[in-house]
Design a protein around this motif. Structure first.
Motif, PDB file in Angstrom:
ATOM      1  N   LEU A  35       0.857  -1.180   0.000  1.00 55.67           N
ATOM      2  CA  LEU A  35       0.000   0.000   0.000  1.00 55.67           C
ATOM      3  C   LEU A  35       0.896   1.234   0.000  1.00 55.67           C
ATOM      4  O   LEU A  35       1.667   1.457   0.932  1.00 55.67           O
ATOM      5  N   VAL A  36       0.808   2.035  -1.078  1.00 58.15           N
ATOM      6  CA  VAL A  36       1.713   3.176  -1.237  1.00 58.15           C
ATOM      7  C   VAL A  36       0.995   4.520  -1.266  1.00 58.15           C
ATOM      8  O   VAL A  36       1.639   5.561  -1.136  1.00 58.15           O
ATOM      9  N   ALA A  37      -0.337   4.524  -1.466  1.00 56.41           N
ATOM     10  CA  ALA A  37      -1.021   5.799  -1.642  1.00 56.41           C
ATOM     11  C   ALA A  37      -2.473   5.737  -1.199  1.00 56.41           C
ATOM     12  O   ALA A  37      -3.072   4.669  -1.108  1.00 56.41           O
ATOM     13  N   VAL A  38      -3.011   6.935  -0.951  1.00 59.02           N
ATOM     14  CA  VAL A  38      -4.428   7.128  -0.685  1.00 59.02           C
ATOM     15  C   VAL A  38      -4.919   8.158  -1.690  1.00 59.02           C
ATOM     16  O   VAL A  38      -4.337   9.236  -1.824  1.00 59.02           O
ATOM     17  N   LEU A  39      -5.969   7.823  -2.403  1.00 59.86           N
ATOM     18  CA  LEU A  39      -6.589   8.745  -3.360  1.00 59.86           C
ATOM     19  C   LEU A  39      -7.910   9.195  -2.750  1.00 59.86           C
ATOM     20  O   LEU A  39      -8.853   8.410  -2.651  1.00 59.86           O
ATOM     21  N   THR A  40      -7.974  10.450  -2.313  1.00 56.71           N
ATOM     22  CA  THR A  40      -9.155  10.954  -1.628  1.00 56.71           C
ATOM     23  C   THR A  40      -9.987  11.786  -2.591  1.00 56.71           C
ATOM     24  O   THR A  40      -9.478  12.731  -3.196  1.00 56.71           O
ATOM     25  N   THR A  41     -11.269  11.443  -2.733  1.00 55.08           N
ATOM     26  CA  THR A  41     -12.120  12.149  -3.685  1.00 55.08           C
ATOM     27  C   THR A  41     -12.633  13.480  -3.146  1.00 55.08           C
ATOM     28  O   THR A  41     -12.763  14.441  -3.896  1.00 55.08           O
ATOM     29  N   VAL A  81      -3.646  17.582  -5.712  1.00 56.32           N
ATOM     30  CA  VAL A  81      -3.929  17.308  -7.121  1.00 56.32           C
ATOM     31  C   VAL A  81      -4.680  18.467  -7.770  1.00 56.32           C
ATOM     32  O   VAL A  81      -5.335  19.254  -7.100  1.00 56.32           O
ATOM     33  N   LYS A  82      -4.560  18.508  -9.089  1.00 58.48           N
ATOM     34  CA  LYS A  82      -5.301  19.467  -9.899  1.00 58.48           C
ATOM     35  C   LYS A  82      -5.775  18.746 -11.155  1.00 58.48           C
ATOM     36  O   LYS A  82      -5.243  17.682 -11.505  1.00 58.48           O
ATOM     37  N   PRO A  83      -6.757  19.317 -11.845  1.00 60.96           N
ATOM     38  CA  PRO A  83      -7.278  18.664 -13.053  1.00 60.96           C
ATOM     39  C   PRO A  83      -6.163  18.406 -14.060  1.00 60.96           C
ATOM     40  O   PRO A  83      -5.299  19.257 -14.278  1.00 60.96           O
ATOM     41  N   GLY A  84      -6.190  17.231 -14.628  1.00 61.67           N
ATOM     42  CA  GLY A  84      -5.212  16.865 -15.643  1.00 61.67           C
ATOM     43  C   GLY A  84      -3.976  16.171 -15.108  1.00 61.67           C
ATOM     44  O   GLY A  84      -3.176  15.641 -15.872  1.00 61.67           O
ATOM     45  N   ASP A  85      -3.798  16.164 -13.787  1.00 57.76           N
ATOM     46  CA  ASP A  85      -2.656  15.442 -13.218  1.00 57.76           C
ATOM     47  C   ASP A  85      -2.775  13.958 -13.538  1.00 57.76           C
ATOM     48  O   ASP A  85      -3.876  13.415 -13.658  1.00 57.76           O
ATOM     49  N   VAL A  86      -1.638  13.305 -13.659  1.00 60.42           N
ATOM     50  CA  VAL A  86      -1.593  11.854 -13.822  1.00 60.42           C
ATOM     51  C   VAL A  86      -0.691  11.310 -12.725  1.00 60.42           C
ATOM     52  O   VAL A  86       0.483  11.691 -12.623  1.00 60.42           O
ATOM     53  N   GLU A  93      -1.368   4.226 -14.541  1.00 65.67           N
ATOM     54  CA  GLU A  93      -1.580   5.667 -14.590  1.00 65.67           C
ATOM     55  C   GLU A  93      -3.013   5.981 -14.155  1.00 65.67           C
ATOM     56  O   GLU A  93      -3.966   5.349 -14.607  1.00 65.67           O
ATOM     57  N   VAL A  94      -3.131   6.978 -13.291  1.00 63.44           N
ATOM     58  CA  VAL A  94      -4.423   7.387 -12.763  1.00 63.44           C
ATOM     59  C   VAL A  94      -4.587   8.885 -13.018  1.00 63.44           C
ATOM     60  O   VAL A  94      -3.811   9.688 -12.503  1.00 63.44           O
TER      61      VAL A  94
END
Length: 118
Positions: A35-41, A81-86, A93-94
Motif C-alpha cells: 500500500l503506497v497511496a491514498v486517493l481521496t475524492t 492534485v489538480k485537473p489533468g494530473d496523472v 496511470e491514474v
C-alpha cells in the motif's frame, strides 16, 4: 465504499476513500500488496475520515492525495492534485478530473488504459 486499486505488475496499491482504515490495512496485508497511496475524492468524513489512521497504520509512508479546495486531512506535501494530473500507482496511470459539485474540491480518479481500451 472504499476501493483498493492494485497494480498487478508491481503489487503496489492505492486505497480510494479509506473511511475504514483498519479494513483497508487488513485487506492489503491479506492480499500481500504494498500500500503506497491514498486517493481521496473529497473532504467528507465517510471518504477522508480514515486518512490519518491509515497513514499511521502504514508507518507514515503513504502518499495521500486530494484537492486543495477541500482541505483534506493528511494530504502529504507534493500530493495536492489538480485537473489533468496523472498519478502513478506502480505502473498504473491514474488521471485526475475535477468535478466541483458535491464539494468545491471534489475529484474523481480515472484509471488510464491503452488507447485501444478507450
Amino acid at each position: 465504499y472504499t476501493y483498493l486499486l492494485i497494480d498487478h505488475a508491481t503489487r503496489q496499491a492505492a486505497a480510494i476513500d479509506p473511511a475504514d482504515p483498519y479494513a483497508v490495512h487488513e485487506l492489503a496485508t491479506q492480499l500481500r500488496v504494498d500500500l503506497v497511496a491514498v486517493l481521496t475524492t473529497h473532504k467528507h468524513h465517510d471518504h477522508a475520515g480514515g486518512n490519518l489512521k491509515l497513514q499511521k497504520l502504514s508507518g507514515g509512508r503513504l502518499r495521500v492525495y486530494g484537492h486543495a479546495r477541500d482541505r483534506i486531512p493528511g494530504v502529504t506535501r507534493g500530493c495536492v492534485v489538480k485537473p489533468g494530473d496523472v498519478l502513478l500507482v506502480g505502473e498504473t496511470e491514474v488521471g485526475v478530473i475535477h468535478v466541483p459539485c458535491h464539494t468545491d474540491g471534489h475529484v474523481v480518479y480515472c484509471v488510464m488504459g491503452d488507447e485501444a481500451d478507450v
